[in-house]
Write a protein that holds these residues in place. Structure first.
Motif, mmCIF file in Angstrom:
data_model
loop_
_atom_site.group_PDB
_atom_site.id
_atom_site.type_symbol
_atom_site.label_atom_id
_atom_site.label_comp_id
_atom_site.label_asym_id
_atom_site.label_seq_id
_atom_site.Cartn_x
_atom_site.Cartn_y
_atom_site.Cartn_z
ATOM 1 N N UNK A 181 -4.975 15.346 8.122
ATOM 2 C CA UNK A 181 -6.417 15.165 8.258
ATOM 3 C C UNK A 181 -7.151 15.309 6.931
ATOM 4 N N UNK A 182 -6.575 14.752 5.853
ATOM 5 C CA UNK A 182 -7.237 14.786 4.559
ATOM 6 C C UNK A 182 -7.070 16.068 3.794
ATOM 7 N N UNK A 183 -6.203 16.974 4.280
ATOM 8 C CA UNK A 183 -5.950 18.234 3.601
ATOM 9 C C UNK A 183 -4.461 18.349 3.275
ATOM 10 N N UNK A 184 -4.163 19.131 2.233
ATOM 11 C CA UNK A 184 -2.772 19.415 1.911
ATOM 12 C C UNK A 184 -2.120 20.167 3.073
ATOM 13 N N UNK A 185 -0.841 19.869 3.317
ATOM 14 C CA UNK A 185 -0.091 20.491 4.404
ATOM 15 C C UNK A 185 1.195 21.087 3.858
ATOM 16 N N UNK A 186 1.480 22.349 4.190
ATOM 17 C CA UNK A 186 2.715 23.012 3.831
ATOM 18 C C UNK A 186 3.378 23.523 5.101
ATOM 19 N N UNK A 187 4.654 23.178 5.317
ATOM 20 C CA UNK A 187 5.440 23.678 6.447
ATOM 21 C C UNK A 187 6.627 24.440 5.884
ATOM 22 N N UNK A 188 6.855 25.671 6.355
ATOM 23 C CA UNK A 188 7.900 26.514 5.767
ATOM 24 C C UNK A 188 8.688 27.230 6.852
ATOM 25 N N UNK A 189 9.960 27.469 6.536
ATOM 26 C CA UNK A 189 10.833 28.259 7.397
ATOM 27 C C UNK A 189 11.705 29.116 6.498
ATOM 28 N N UNK A 190 11.875 30.375 6.865
ATOM 29 C CA UNK A 190 12.614 31.305 6.004
ATOM 30 C C UNK A 190 13.374 32.308 6.857
ATOM 31 N N UNK A 191 14.213 33.093 6.171
ATOM 32 C CA UNK A 191 14.926 34.158 6.843
ATOM 33 C C UNK A 191 16.247 33.709 7.428
ATOM 34 N N UNK A 192 16.911 34.590 8.184
ATOM 35 C CA UNK A 192 18.243 34.288 8.736
ATOM 36 C C UNK A 192 18.263 33.052 9.628
ATOM 37 N N UNK A 193 17.158 32.813 10.344
ATOM 38 C CA UNK A 193 17.101 31.643 11.223
ATOM 39 C C UNK A 193 16.398 30.471 10.592
ATOM 40 N N UNK A 194 16.564 30.303 9.287
ATOM 41 C CA UNK A 194 15.861 29.234 8.570
ATOM 42 C C UNK A 194 16.046 27.890 9.266
ATOM 43 N N UNK A 195 14.945 27.250 9.594
ATOM 44 C CA UNK A 195 14.977 25.984 10.294
ATOM 45 C C UNK A 195 14.668 26.101 11.768
ATOM 46 N N UNK A 197 12.380 28.615 13.158
ATOM 47 C CA UNK A 197 10.987 29.001 13.328
ATOM 48 C C UNK A 197 10.206 28.563 12.100
ATOM 49 N N UNK A 198 9.038 27.938 12.328
ATOM 50 C CA UNK A 198 8.266 27.367 11.245
ATOM 51 C C UNK A 198 6.833 27.889 11.260
ATOM 52 N N UNK A 199 6.236 27.898 10.097
ATOM 53 C CA UNK A 199 4.801 28.118 9.967
ATOM 54 C C UNK A 199 4.221 26.934 9.199
ATOM 55 N N UNK A 200 3.034 26.503 9.580
ATOM 56 C CA UNK A 200 2.346 25.433 8.847
ATOM 57 C C UNK A 200 1.027 25.976 8.325
ATOM 58 N N UNK A 201 0.666 25.526 7.123
ATOM 59 C CA UNK A 201 -0.549 25.979 6.460
ATOM 60 C C UNK A 201 -1.327 24.776 5.968
ATOM 61 N N UNK A 202 -2.610 24.725 6.288
ATOM 62 C CA UNK A 202 -3.488 23.696 5.740
ATOM 63 C C UNK A 202 -4.042 24.175 4.405
ATOM 64 N N UNK A 203 -4.016 23.303 3.403
ATOM 65 C CA UNK A 203 -4.505 23.639 2.085
ATOM 66 C C UNK A 203 -5.840 22.989 1.784
ATOM 67 N N UNK A 204 -6.171 22.855 0.527
ATOM 68 C CA UNK A 204 -7.437 22.223 0.126
ATOM 69 C C UNK A 204 -7.426 20.725 0.389
ATOM 70 N N UNK A 205 -8.545 20.071 0.154
ATOM 71 C CA UNK A 205 -8.640 18.626 0.318
ATOM 72 C C UNK A 205 -7.582 17.936 -0.536
ATOM 73 N N UNK A 206 -6.965 16.896 0.038
ATOM 74 C CA UNK A 206 -6.010 16.112 -0.734
ATOM 75 C C UNK A 206 -4.683 15.975 -0.029
ATOM 76 N N UNK A 207 -3.641 15.705 -0.805
ATOM 77 C CA UNK A 207 -2.289 15.516 -0.298
ATOM 78 C C UNK A 207 -1.298 16.023 -1.336
ATOM 79 N N UNK A 208 -0.128 16.453 -0.855
ATOM 80 C CA UNK A 208 0.949 16.938 -1.719
ATOM 81 C C UNK A 208 2.137 15.988 -1.604
ATOM 82 N N UNK A 209 2.770 15.700 -2.759
ATOM 83 C CA UNK A 209 3.876 14.752 -2.799
ATOM 84 C C UNK A 209 5.183 15.364 -3.300
#
Length: 387
Positions: A181-195, A197-209
């Motif tokens: 929706x026009x904002x940067x998006x970060x999706x992350x998974x960590x720890x023993x069960x990597x992959x 359980x996930x968390x997603x974070x909306x960032x500032x305006x724009x996109x990440x490549x």
């Protein structure tokens, strides 16, 4: 682009929103016959950058494209892309592996909808390879696997319209970046069960490549805000806008490589008044980002890698030598330009990504012929072959 293709792309949501300048090119990848790269006479060639025996292409199907590459060794290289790139309903994501002698496509299992364009790959170990891109179900596509095959990884937080452009993984964490929706998006998974359980974070305006990780809680993500370069820094407190980023109007960043907390490089471009692209290279010295000037005035930079010791390779496209592959080598003070042989065919060559391991630097991308047909392309740079 034919009007029918443009309309189909808009209806299918395959084009980025207006604010995304960098991946306007994230499209097909064709290749021509692999040709031995040679150093430009404008700069002395380093002995480590002599021509290696030319490897084969990834041998993809018609209108095939390679978008990214990751290497664990000279005989363990992964690349991703797509086939049937012009057909939005039948294009198919591809994961292919080089074992030192040949490329082999590795299957994606148990997913009836399938992947479309796969844009990024990360290889933290031989048993853990990650790839991201588009799914034919309208959701971002995340896959994990090895030579034995890949499985789609479900991320419940994803929504239709979300878009992924890059992935990076270490032993402790995997991060995918893109836009929502026009904002940067970060999706992350960590720890023993990597992959799992996930968390997603909306960032500032724009996109990440592009994204790079140095550890479980240290990394960079790059893109654009719609008007200037966007750089985010990962720390224990999460993702935050990075300090000391030069303000560059109409600038964007496509990829980033880090070889420690105090050294990193990000590459992209700046749109000039005439619509052409001026190369953009930013380097991090541990305190701030500064702009470095490569030896080409007009070129598109797509991918960057390094040897972990301050030498970097940047792949892209040089419109003044459109039929030749194009790589820049930079050691922090000196630039060397490497090119493939010129072709007698009317074609445009783009190396969309580059990886370096041992004595081998390998670039992947495509060649586009005068009929707008793509062929996947693999170029190898390395030490000269033994007598």
């Amino acid at each position: 682009m034919p009007l029918c293709v443009l309309v189909a792309g808009l209806l299918a949501g395959h084009f980025l929103r207006v604010t995304s300048v960098a991946h306007a090119h994230a499209a097909p990848a064709p290749a021509a016959v692999v040709r031995p790269p040679v150093a430009e006479p404008s700069a002395p060639a380093d002995p480590g950058d002599e021509v290696a025996p030319a490897g084969p292409t990834g041998r993809l199907a018609a209108d095939g494209s390679l978008s990214d590459v990751a290497a664990l060794s000279e005989s363990d290289v992964w690349a991703v892309g797509q086939q049937n790139a012009w057909d939005l309903w039948r294009n198919r994501g591809v994961i292919t592996h080089w074992d030192g002698s040949s490329w082999t496509e590795v299957a994606m299992r148990g997913d009836t909808t399938g992947a479309g364009h796969l844009r990024s790959v990360s290889a933290p170990s031989a048993d853990e390879i990650w790839a991201v891109g588009d799914g034919h179900d309208g959701l971002p596509y995340v896959a994990k696997g090895s030579r034995n095959g890949f499985d789609r990884i479900g991320v419940p937080q994803f929504r239709p319209g979300d878009w992924l452009g890059g992935v990076a993984a270490t032993a402790g964490r995997v991060v995918a970046v893109g836009s929502r929706d026009g904002h940067a998006l970060m999706a992350a998974s960590a720890g023993p069960g990597k992959g799992a359980t996930w968390t997603t974070t909306d960032g500032p305006d724009g996109a990440l490549y592009g994204v790079a990780l140095m550890g479980k809680a240290d990394g960079w993500a790059v893109g654009d805000s719609g008007t200037e370069p966007l750089v985010l820094r990962l720390s224990d407190s999460g993702w935050k806008p990075a300090p000391g980023v030069p303000k560059i109007d109409d600038g964007f960043l496509r990829d980033v490589y880090a070889d420690g907390r105090k050294r990193a490089i990000a590459i992209g471009g700046v749109y000039d008044a005439d619509g052409s692209i001026v190369p953009l290279v930013l380097t991090w010295d541990g305190k701030r980002w500064k702009r470095d000037r490569p030896p080409v005035r007009k070129a598109e930079l797509y991918g960057v890698t390094g040897d972990g010791d301050g030498t970097y390779w940047i792949s892209g496209y040089d419109p003044s030598h459109a039929s030749e592959s194009f790589v820049l080598r930079y050691d922090g003070s000196h630039w060397t330009t490497l090119r493939g042989e010129a072709s007698t065919q009317d074609r445009t060559v783009r190396l969309q990504a580059v990886a370096h391991v041992g004595d081998l630097t390998i670039g992947v991308g495509h060649a586009l012929d005068d009929k707008n047909h793509y062929t996947d392309l693999v170029e190898r740079f390395g030490p000269p072959p033994a007598p």
